[in-house]
Design a protein around this motif. Structure first.
Motif, PDB file in Angstrom:
ATOM      1  N   LEU A 132      13.730  -0.429  -3.148  1.00 25.76           N
ATOM      2  CA  LEU A 132      12.494  -0.699  -3.894  1.00 25.76           C
ATOM      3  C   LEU A 132      11.245  -0.591  -3.009  1.00 25.76           C
ATOM      4  CD1 LEU A 132      13.660  -3.763  -6.051  1.00 25.76           C
ATOM      5  CD2 LEU A 132      13.776  -1.342  -6.628  1.00 25.76           C
ATOM      6  N   ALA A 133      11.396  -0.016  -1.811  1.00 26.09           N
ATOM      7  CA  ALA A 133      10.286   0.028  -0.857  1.00 26.09           C
ATOM      8  C   ALA A 133       9.046   0.666  -1.466  1.00 26.09           C
ATOM      9  CB  ALA A 133      10.699   0.801   0.390  1.00 26.09           C
ATOM     10  N   GLY A 134       7.926   0.034  -1.276  1.00 29.03           N
ATOM     11  CA  GLY A 134       6.657   0.601  -1.712  1.00 29.03           C
ATOM     12  C   GLY A 134       6.310   0.320  -3.166  1.00 29.03           C
ATOM     13  N   TYR A 135       7.228  -0.330  -3.906  1.00 29.75           N
ATOM     14  CA  TYR A 135       6.946  -0.588  -5.323  1.00 29.75           C
ATOM     15  C   TYR A 135       5.879  -1.669  -5.457  1.00 29.75           C
ATOM     16  CZ  TYR A 135       7.397  -1.682 -10.214  1.00 29.75           C
ATOM     17  OH  TYR A 135       7.118  -1.889 -11.540  1.00 29.75           O
ATOM     18  N   ASP A 136       4.843  -1.385  -6.223  1.00 27.84           N
ATOM     19  CA  ASP A 136       3.773  -2.362  -6.442  1.00 27.84           C
ATOM     20  C   ASP A 136       3.026  -1.960  -7.708  1.00 27.84           C
ATOM     21  OD1 ASP A 136       2.145  -4.510  -5.972  1.00 27.84           O
ATOM     22  OD2 ASP A 136       0.854  -3.493  -4.523  1.00 27.84           O
TER      23      ASP A 136
ATOM     24  N   SER B  96      21.143  -5.074  -3.724  1.00 24.58           N
ATOM     25  CA  SER B  96      20.515  -3.791  -3.413  1.00 24.58           C
ATOM     26  C   SER B  96      21.173  -2.642  -4.170  1.00 24.58           C
ATOM     27  CB  SER B  96      20.618  -3.502  -1.910  1.00 24.58           C
ATOM     28  OG  SER B  96      19.579  -4.148  -1.244  1.00 24.58           O
ATOM     29  N   SER B  97      22.506  -2.729  -4.355  1.00 28.01           N
ATOM     30  CA  SER B  97      23.222  -1.612  -4.978  1.00 28.01           C
ATOM     31  C   SER B  97      22.786  -1.397  -6.423  1.00 28.01           C
ATOM     32  CB  SER B  97      24.730  -1.854  -4.902  1.00 28.01           C
ATOM     33  OG  SER B  97      25.023  -3.132  -5.415  1.00 28.01           O
ATOM     34  N   SER B  98      22.261  -2.427  -7.082  1.00 24.62           N
ATOM     35  CA  SER B  98      21.801  -2.263  -8.460  1.00 24.62           C
ATOM     36  C   SER B  98      20.310  -2.586  -8.573  1.00 24.62           C
ATOM     37  CB  SER B  98      22.618  -3.147  -9.403  1.00 24.62           C
ATOM     38  OG  SER B  98      22.683  -4.467  -8.914  1.00 24.62           O
ATOM     39  N   ALA B  99      19.578  -2.412  -7.452  1.00 21.86           N
ATOM     40  CA  ALA B  99      18.177  -2.835  -7.405  1.00 21.86           C
ATOM     41  C   ALA B  99      17.320  -2.123  -8.448  1.00 21.86           C
ATOM     42  CB  ALA B  99      17.616  -2.596  -6.015  1.00 21.86           C
ATOM     43  N   LYS B 100      17.583  -0.818  -8.654  1.00 20.19           N
ATOM     44  CA  LYS B 100      16.723  -0.080  -9.584  1.00 20.19           C
ATOM     45  C   LYS B 100      17.001  -0.490 -11.029  1.00 20.19           C
ATOM     46  CE  LYS B 100      15.485   3.546  -6.451  1.00 20.19           C
ATOM     47  NZ  LYS B 100      15.823   4.850  -5.871  1.00 20.19           N
ATOM     48  N   SER B 101      18.259  -0.816 -11.317  1.00 19.31           N
ATOM     49  CA  SER B 101      18.577  -1.328 -12.661  1.00 19.31           C
ATOM     50  C   SER B 101      17.897  -2.674 -12.878  1.00 19.31           C
ATOM     51  CB  SER B 101      20.089  -1.500 -12.836  1.00 19.31           C
ATOM     52  OG  SER B 101      20.744  -0.282 -12.636  1.00 19.31           O
TER      53      SER B 101
END
Lengths: 189, 95
Positions: free
Chosen positions: A12-16, A171-176
């Motif tokens: 999720l780096a940089g997400y804002d 982390s493995s499902s961070a985008k979900s």
């Protein structure tokens, strides 16, 4: 032999992002180290934590900031806790282990979890559809922490301020997980 | 269904996993004379009460603790929730 260098790439780096009444972002360089209190050595471990961080390990379901305000101690259960702090290089565990002088077992959890900070006047409204915990300030005060699941994903939620929460998920499902939180923000807007 | 965790307060039953009869805590002594018979009973035989039942629940989506929940199988009313560790120690186990 060719020389390789590894570049760290947290999911999720940089997400804002800012939404109506809600700010959602991924904190930078958040390090997480777990502390396990040894069976029979709980008192010694709690003493070591207190002298290392200038704050007593709180009761399960609570968190406190260290005396210098740089680390957060989160008690997850009677014999497990997390130290959450900002630390850029991948050596968070020795950093904590050194402070505790062998009084407790420490494990690096930095890469296992991904964090999201959610804040703003409508943060609690956005969370109420996916978080089974009662987040009203009377029931979940500043510093309170709970492990639960949101959209079937295991989550640790910590209240870091009046309208601010830190969410940790795998982390493995961070985008979900991010998708679930974003969807809930849109649905409650 | 809400389970009132002794450390963490009321939590939704969806955070927990059900194991079964809390008599699993009383593991027989393997050196007993009739250990085979006792392990057969321990492994396979369960009471099926219509009423109060003590059972083991695991707080998987939570603090990973084992609980002994006293539940009425007729009404689903939960009357008591204890840490399984405390129950086992009260029954004479060392850890």
């Amino acid at each position: 032999m060719p020389e390789f260098t590894l570049t760290s790439a947290p999911p999720l780096a940089g997400y804002d992002q800012s939404f109506d009444g809600v700010k959602l972002g991924a904190p930078v360089d958040l390090a997480i180290v777990s502390i396990a209190l040894p069976l029979g050595g709980e008192v010694a471990a709690e003493k070591a934590i207190k002298s290392a961080y200038g704050a007593a390990l709180p009761a399960p379901g609570k968190s406190v900031l260290s005396k210098d305000g740089l680390a957060r101690l989160v008690r997850l259960s009677s014999d497990a806790a997390f130290v959450i702090f900002t630390h850029a290089t991948p050596d968070a565990e020795p950093h904590v282990a050194e402070k505790l002088k062998g009084a407790a077992y420490t494990t690096d959890q930095t890469d296992v979890w991904s964090a999201l900070e959610i804040s703003g006047a409508k943060a609690r409204t956005a969370l109420e559809r996916i978080c089974p915990i009662d987040l009203h300030a009377d029931a979940f005060a500043d510093g309170d922490a709970a492990r639960t699941s949101m959209e079937h994903l295991g989550t640790l939620i910590i209240r870091t301020g009046g309208d601010a929460f830190l969410l940790l998920s795998a982390s493995s499902s961070a985008k979900s997980f991010l998708h679930a939180v974003e969807t809930s923000i849109h649905n409650t807007a | 269904m809400i389970i009132n965790h002794p450390h963490l307060g009321p939590r939704d039953a969806a955070e927990f996993i059900y194991l079964g009869d809390a008599s699993l805590i009383d593991r027989p002594d393997w050196q007993d004379e009739n250990a085979t018979e006792k392990f057969y009973e321990y492994g396979y035989l369960r009471n099926n009460p219509a009423g109060e039942h003590q059972e083991l629940w695991y707080h998987e989506q939570g603090d990973r603790s084992w609980l002994v929940v006293t539940r009425n199988t007729l009404t689903h009313e939960i009357t008591k929730v204890e840490m399984a560790r405390d129950v086992a120690r009260a029954r004479g186990r060392s850890k």
